[in-house]
Write a protein that holds these residues in place. Structure first.
Motif, PDB file in Angstrom:
ATOM      1  N   ILE A 141       0.869  -1.187   0.000  1.00 47.92           N
ATOM      2  CA  ILE A 141       0.000   0.000   0.000  1.00 47.92           C
ATOM      3  C   ILE A 141       0.898   1.226   0.000  1.00 47.92           C
ATOM      4  N   GLN A 142       0.585   2.159  -0.857  1.00 49.60           N
ATOM      5  CA  GLN A 142       1.359   3.396  -0.939  1.00 49.60           C
ATOM      6  C   GLN A 142       0.400   4.578  -0.950  1.00 49.60           C
ATOM      7  N   TRP A 143       0.753   5.627  -0.145  1.00 49.66           N
ATOM      8  CA  TRP A 143      -0.026   6.879  -0.122  1.00 49.66           C
ATOM      9  C   TRP A 143       0.910   8.032  -0.483  1.00 49.66           C
ATOM     10  N   GLU A 144       0.372   8.930  -1.326  1.00 47.13           N
ATOM     11  CA  GLU A 144       1.099  10.154  -1.629  1.00 47.13           C
ATOM     12  C   GLU A 144       0.110  11.303  -1.785  1.00 47.13           C
ATOM     13  N   MET A 184       3.628   7.505   2.888  1.00 45.94           N
ATOM     14  CA  MET A 184       3.993   6.263   3.560  1.00 45.94           C
ATOM     15  C   MET A 184       3.861   5.084   2.616  1.00 45.94           C
ATOM     16  N   TYR A 185       4.582   3.985   3.007  1.00 42.42           N
ATOM     17  CA  TYR A 185       4.504   2.710   2.317  1.00 42.42           C
ATOM     18  C   TYR A 185       4.219   1.635   3.354  1.00 42.42           C
ATOM     19  N   SER A 186       3.344   0.722   3.000  1.00 45.71           N
ATOM     20  CA  SER A 186       3.066  -0.421   3.859  1.00 45.71           C
ATOM     21  C   SER A 186       3.295  -1.687   3.048  1.00 45.71           C
ATOM     22  N   VAL A 215       5.990  -0.918   7.808  1.00 49.22           N
ATOM     23  CA  VAL A 215       5.336   0.341   7.450  1.00 49.22           C
ATOM     24  C   VAL A 215       6.402   1.426   7.492  1.00 49.22           C
ATOM     25  N   LEU A 216       6.562   2.120   6.395  1.00 46.77           N
ATOM     26  CA  LEU A 216       7.569   3.163   6.296  1.00 46.77           C
ATOM     27  C   LEU A 216       6.872   4.499   6.088  1.00 46.77           C
ATOM     28  N   VAL A 264       0.313  11.048  10.799  1.00 41.59           N
ATOM     29  CA  VAL A 264      -0.381  10.061   9.967  1.00 41.59           C
ATOM     30  C   VAL A 264      -0.157   8.646  10.481  1.00 41.59           C
ATOM     31  N   GLU A 265      -1.124   7.811  10.201  1.00 38.50           N
ATOM     32  CA  GLU A 265      -1.009   6.377  10.458  1.00 38.50           C
ATOM     33  C   GLU A 265      -1.945   5.651   9.501  1.00 38.50           C
ATOM     34  N   ILE A 266      -1.719   4.370   9.333  1.00 40.32           N
ATOM     35  CA  ILE A 266      -2.538   3.599   8.409  1.00 40.32           C
ATOM     36  C   ILE A 266      -3.348   2.580   9.188  1.00 40.32           C
ATOM     37  N   GLU A 267      -4.598   2.436   8.811  1.00 39.50           N
ATOM     38  CA  GLU A 267      -5.495   1.467   9.437  1.00 39.50           C
ATOM     39  C   GLU A 267      -6.148   0.674   8.314  1.00 39.50           C
TER      40      GLU A 267
END
Length: 394
Positions: A57-60, A72-74, A80-81, A91-94
């Motif tokens: 998973i990647q967010w930009e 971030m990259y998961s 999780v980076l 930020v955090e990923i759920e």
């Protein structure tokens, strides 16, 4: 004959291979509104099958000026980076969604998420985040909450946002300006001049801007007043009391805080205090004047009640009691050495006897008639001595 070669692939490389080898699925676009200072969740939900394994998973963020920032990259369950940026600490990923804490105005923009799933393929979606300065942290403060009646109080309303309008409420009723009420500082300050006991609240401030609105918690005022409207009551309530009766006097007054009560007998201070004075088994046959005083320690005011007269009468024999009233002497009522004096009031008859005699009295019809007429019978040893036919008194 075939030769099989097994090689190890780094988990950091595998997602990119999947992303290149597997076609990208149809993009998803979502619009989200976030409010300044609040948290917001940006969804990125892929349409996957139960057997799919999400490996990347990647967010930009693509800012309004076109600049792209990696967030971030998961890598599935491996790592999780979070990339260095102004969002890093917030930020955090759920699952696949991105959560941004304490949203700032610069967080607005287009967020792109990319998901690699095996064996379904890759998914790419965009979420447009619009940040608005919603109303938050609405609070009411007062220069004082404990005051005397007819003093002045000032309430101030504040919020951590801008472009605000203010509305004041007392309970559920809107507060408007009047001779005693002033609204200043753009409506954020409420001043009440000469507060009364009915201005206790609860007061609330409702704040709004074009984006949202919010309401403060309640503020209650403690208005110290009184004592007023003092009242002295006697129980049981009657014109005269026989010796041996029990009487309770109760003193009350409108007061905050509660008044302190003292008692007086014929103008002299008694040691008794409190809202009740109990007279038990009263014996002395005379008239007493009781009064009470209410005192408020906060306002330093006091008020005295009107005196209440208590008349105590002595019982002579069964059914006969001395009651003060006009005197009527009947010189003809002399028989067998008995001299009778009648004491008469409009409602009561007392017969005082000298020497031993049996005396009874009746009323014409058993009760007072409309003409205030009474009938008297005098007996001696059960023999009628004389009678007066329905005597009339004023």
């Amino acid at each position: 004959m075939f030769t099989v070669t097994i090689c190890s692939i780094s988990p950091l490389v595998l997602p990119w291979l999947i992303y290149i080898m597997i076609p990208v699925l149809e993009a998803q676009e979502v619009k989200v509104t976030g409010y300044l200072g609040d948290d917001v969740t940006l969804p990125c939900q892929a349409i996957t099958r139960p057997e799919d394994i999400i490996v990347h998973i990647q967010w930009e963020l693509e800012q309004p000026d076109g600049k792209k920032i990696s967030i971030m990259y998961s890598y599935g369950q491996f790592e999780v980076l979070v990339v260095e940026s102004f969002l890093k600490e917030r930020v955090e990923i759920e699952e696949q969604s991105l959560i941004i804490r304490d949203v700032e105005m610069r967080d607005a923009g287009t967020y792109i998420c990319r998901i690699s799933a095996f064996p379904s393929g890759s998914f790419e979606g965009t979420t447009n985040l619009q940040v608005k300065a919603g109303v938050a942290n609405v609070m009411v403060t007062s220069n004082t909450t404990d005051m005397l009646e007819y003093s002045t109080v000032r309430l101030s309303c504040s919020s951590s946002r801008s472009f605000l309008s203010f509305l004041w409420l007392n309970g559920s009723s809107e507060i408007t300006e009047s001779d005693r009420v002033q609204l200043t500082d753009g409506g954020s300050t409420l001043t009440i001049v000469s507060v009364t006991r009915y201005d206790q609240g609860p007061f609330r401030c409702q704040v709004s801007n074009p984006v949202s609105n919010g309401t403060s918690g309640p503020v209650n005022l403690s208005i110290n007043y009184g004592p007023d409207n003092i009242n002295l009551t006697i129980s049981p309530s009657q014109e005269h009391y026989e010796e041996g009766s029990n009487i309770t006097l109760t003193c009350s007054a409108d007061s905050t805080p509660d008044a302190q009560y003292t008692w007086f007998l014929n103008g002299d201070l008694l040691s008794d205090t409190g809202p009740e004075l109990r007279l038990m088994n009263i014996q002395e046959s005379k008239s007493w004047n009781y009064s009470c005083q209410a005192f408020n320690s906060r306002t330093q005011r006091s008020i005295n009640s009107q005196p209440a007269a208590i008349s105590v009468l002595k019982r002579l024999s069964d059914g006969l009691t001395i009651i003060p009233g006009a005197m009527l002497i009947l010189p003809r009522m002399i028989a067998a050495g008995v001299f009778v004096t009648m004491l008469v009031t409009t409602y009561s008859i007392i017969i005082r006897i000298r020497r031993k005699a049996l005396v009874r009295h009746r009323v014409c019809t058993g009760e007072k008639n409309p003409q205030n007429k009474f009938l008297f019978f005098l007996f001696l040893n059960s023999t009628i001595l004389s009678h007066i036919s329905c005597f009339q008194f004023p």
